[in-house]
Design an enzyme around this catalytic site. Structure first.
Site, PDB file in Angstrom:
ATOM      1  N   ARG A  96       0.773  -1.426  -0.052  1.00 45.59           N
ATOM      2  CA  ARG A  96       0.279  -0.112  -0.241  1.00 45.59           C
ATOM      3  C   ARG A  96       1.223   1.080   0.171  1.00 45.59           C
ATOM      4  O   ARG A  96       0.978   2.339  -0.842  1.00 45.59           O
ATOM      5  CB  ARG A  96      -0.741  -0.269   1.158  1.00 45.59           C
ATOM      6  N   ASP A  97       1.566   1.468   0.906  1.00 43.59           N
ATOM      7  CA  ASP A  97       2.329   2.799   0.970  1.00 43.59           C
ATOM      8  C   ASP A  97       3.418   2.494   0.744  1.00 43.59           C
ATOM      9  O   ASP A  97       3.785   3.582  -0.108  1.00 43.59           O
ATOM     10  CB  ASP A  97       2.842   3.201   2.934  1.00 43.59           C
ATOM     11  N   TYR A 133      -5.435   5.632  11.293  1.00 42.80           N
ATOM     12  CA  TYR A 133      -4.311   6.618  11.126  1.00 42.80           C
ATOM     13  C   TYR A 133      -4.816   7.810  11.312  1.00 42.80           C
ATOM     14  O   TYR A 133      -5.803   8.652  11.248  1.00 42.80           O
ATOM     15  CB  TYR A 133      -3.701   6.837   9.597  1.00 42.80           C
ATOM     16  N   GLU A 159      -3.298  11.092  10.209  1.00 44.09           N
ATOM     17  CA  GLU A 159      -2.596  11.627   9.480  1.00 44.09           C
ATOM     18  C   GLU A 159      -2.052  12.849   9.822  1.00 44.09           C
ATOM     19  O   GLU A 159      -2.415  13.614  10.363  1.00 44.09           O
ATOM     20  CB  GLU A 159      -3.332  11.617   8.148  1.00 44.09           C
ATOM     21  N   THR A 168       4.155  11.485   8.870  1.00 42.83           N
ATOM     22  CA  THR A 168       3.953  11.398   7.608  1.00 42.83           C
ATOM     23  C   THR A 168       5.160  12.140   6.821  1.00 42.83           C
ATOM     24  O   THR A 168       5.456  11.797   5.641  1.00 42.83           O
ATOM     25  CB  THR A 168       2.214  11.814   7.488  1.00 42.83           C
ATOM     26  N   HIS A 199       4.493   5.527  13.119  1.00 45.25           N
ATOM     27  CA  HIS A 199       4.311   4.895  11.036  1.00 45.25           C
ATOM     28  C   HIS A 199       5.610   5.573  10.521  1.00 45.25           C
ATOM     29  O   HIS A 199       5.324   7.177  10.677  1.00 45.25           O
ATOM     30  CB  HIS A 199       2.992   5.131  10.637  1.00 45.25           C
ATOM     31  N   HIS A 205       8.157   8.051   7.777  1.00 46.94           N
ATOM     32  CA  HIS A 205       8.629   8.070   7.024  1.00 46.94           C
ATOM     33  C   HIS A 205      10.880   7.991   7.424  1.00 46.94           C
ATOM     34  O   HIS A 205      10.844   8.716   8.265  1.00 46.94           O
ATOM     35  CB  HIS A 205       7.957   8.622   6.317  1.00 46.94           C
TER      36      HIS A 205
HETATM   37 ZN   LIG Z   1       3.011   5.908   5.248  1.00 41.86          ZN
END
Ligand SMILES: [Zn+2]
Length: 509
Positions: A15-16, A143, A145, A178, A206, A208
């Site tokens: 997905r990501d 989530y 975001e 994010t 999550h 990045h």
């Molecule tokens: Zn992500």
């Protein structure tokens, strides 16, 4: 921190990871990767698609959920959905999946400026979608975001949102960095605060990788006590990507002593699978899974291994189902040569070992890439004997033309027998391979499967530069590669093929 605590990994390669520039999987590829992640690698949870993307996407998810229902993995498959009341939920129900990862706004900035809503309106919309999802039998994760910016700039918004959602029966609250802006200490402090405020909630982090801190941040989140971490294979993901599953899982085990369900021996295989489906090459020095990370270049390290493991760390190649190799080049020492000769079962005298080392150092100075598969040729060269050159192309002409089939005429020595043969094919290399058919079958030699063929010229090279061809072969369970270098790219491929055949002929003796 307590020992033997376990932590979940949620993989979002499908997905990501698919938001990587230029990456789009075919449905069958998605199904293969999803199965491999759950069945072989034993990841706890996987996120495989965004709802409402396309019909092709829905049918890929359906194939995966059909398999997962029978194999007992359905409760591990998650789909990203949106605050749109019935639309995402209906799509997910039709896809056969049972879990929605609902994307809500984790910062006041996104809520106000992107949605144009107050927090009260947004909470009402979320509750409406959550209760519809639960009525359809879906399990719900959320989530938040842009949570990292939300927590920094509008913490009261974050607390109010979580407080309003905490009693709705939501399974995981997933907190994304994010834009990949956090550093480990910020991750640890903010997650510690969230966990202390809401002790009954299962938080996920999550990350990045924009600052290259995704692995370090994952470690900090684990120390703060999150229930799960999100990652991808090969660090795939938008911009600088997500956190690498290989790095994160190894760091959590070795540095924090956490329990994970991952089968480490499968990490490399699945990294290669994702590499080929995504078309995104792994850098050779990528930790754990890169081509070169278990290759000793300096002679002194090979010497240490030769004398009994003086340079051993917990990151052993065997742990990941890989093998250590010893590079040949100007840094090579006698021990590297001995290790390679042993691996190929070649015995030569100490004087010839010395000559061989001198030759390899000289070739290394000329920046030639030397692999262990070149050794028999170099030995044959320095000893002026045919003992190690089992195959030799005596003559070869190839003709190609626009809209014409290519043809190859070759004269070839295998052992002490000389063959003349020809072949036609789709391009010069294919014609050459066809011309090999007769000599190979007469010598009872089989061709391994060709799985990758890469041609490159040195960076900044000119049209007249040498080209290098690297061919990846697969034989039973083993994969190996050979190289050829020539100014003509077809001949570079031919040379790489001859090197492979020479190795096989040598092994046969
Ligand atoms: Zn992500």
């Amino acid at each position: 921190m307590e020992q033997n605590r376990s932590i979940q990994l949620m993989d979002t390669t499908l997905r990501d990871g698919e938001q990587t520039q230029g990456v789009s999987y075919f449905p069958q590829e998605k199904v293969s990767v999803g199965k491999a992640l759950l069945q072989s690698l034993k990841v706890d949870r996987i996120e495989v698609a965004s709802a409402r993307v396309s019909d092709g996407e829905k049918s890929a998810v359906q194939q995966l959920t059909d398999w997962a229902r029978n194999a007992g993995h359905l409760h591990q498959i998650e789909i990203l959905g949106f605050v749109d009341h019935t639309k995402s939920v209906d799509w997910i129900v039709e896809s056969g999946a049972r879990i929605i990862n609902l994307l809500t706004k984790g910062s006041l900035n996104h809520c106000t400026n992107q949605l144009g809503k107050t927090i009260e309106q947004h909470i009402a919309d979320i509750k409406q979608t959550v209760s519809y999802a639960q009525a359809q039998g879906l399990s719900v994760n959320v989530y938040l975001e842009d949570w990292s910016n939300g927590y920094a700039d509008s913490p009261d918004y974050v607390y109010q949102l979580v407080d309003a959602l905490k009693d709705l029966g939501i399974e995981h609250f997933m907190l994304p960095d994010t834009l990949g802006v956090m550093a480990p200490k910020e991750v640890f402090d903010s997650l510690t605060d969230m966990i202390e405020r809401f002790p009954s909630i299962k938080f996920n982090f999550h990350p990045h990788n924009d600052y290259g801190l995704a692995t370090a941040n994952s470690m900090a989140a684990a120390e703060a006590g999150v229930a799960a971490l999100h990652c991808t294979m090969n660090c795939l993901g938008e911009r600088a990507g997500n956190a690498s599953l290989a790095e994160v899982s190894v760091v959590l085990k070795d540095k924090l002593g956490l329990q994970l369900n991952i089968d480490e021996k499968e990490i490399h295989n699945i990294a290669k699978l994702v590499e080929s489906f995504s078309g995104k090459r792994l850098a050779a020095n990528t930790p754990i899974v890169g081509a070169d990370v278990f290759t000793q270049t300096a002679g002194i390290h090979a010497d240490g291994d030769h004398k009994g493991g003086l340079y051993i760390t917990e990151l052993s190649p065997e742990r990941f189902g890989r093998e250590r190799s010893y590079a040949l080049g100007k840094m090579a020492g006698k021990a590297s040569i001995i290790k390679n000769l042993e691996a190929m079962e070649i015995e030569i005298s100490p004087e010839n070992q010395k000559k061989l080392l001198d030759k390899i150092v000289k070739l290394g100075d000329q920046k030639a890439t030397i692999t262990p598969n070149d050794l028999p040729f170099i030995i044959a060269d320095i000893m002026e004997s045919n003992d190690f050159a089992h195959i030799e192309l005596l003559n070869c002409s190839i003709t190609s033309g626009l809209d014409l089939e290519s043809s190859a005429n070759i004269r070839l020595r295998i052992g002490d027998k000389v063959y003349k043969s020809s072949g036609h094919g789709n391009g010069g290399f294919d014609a050459f391979m066809k011309a090999l058919d007769h000599p190979l079958s007469d010598s009872k030699l089989t061709m391994p499967e060709l799985i990758d063929y890469e041609v490159r010229i040195p960076p900044g090279g000119q049209a007249n530069a040498l080209t290098e061809c690297v061919i990846q072969w697969a034989d039973d369970a083993k994969q190996f590669h050979t190289r050829g270098v020539n100014s003509n790219q077809v001949f570079a491929g031919i040379q790489a093929t001859l090197r492979m055949l020479n190795v096989r002929l040598h092994q046969r003796q």
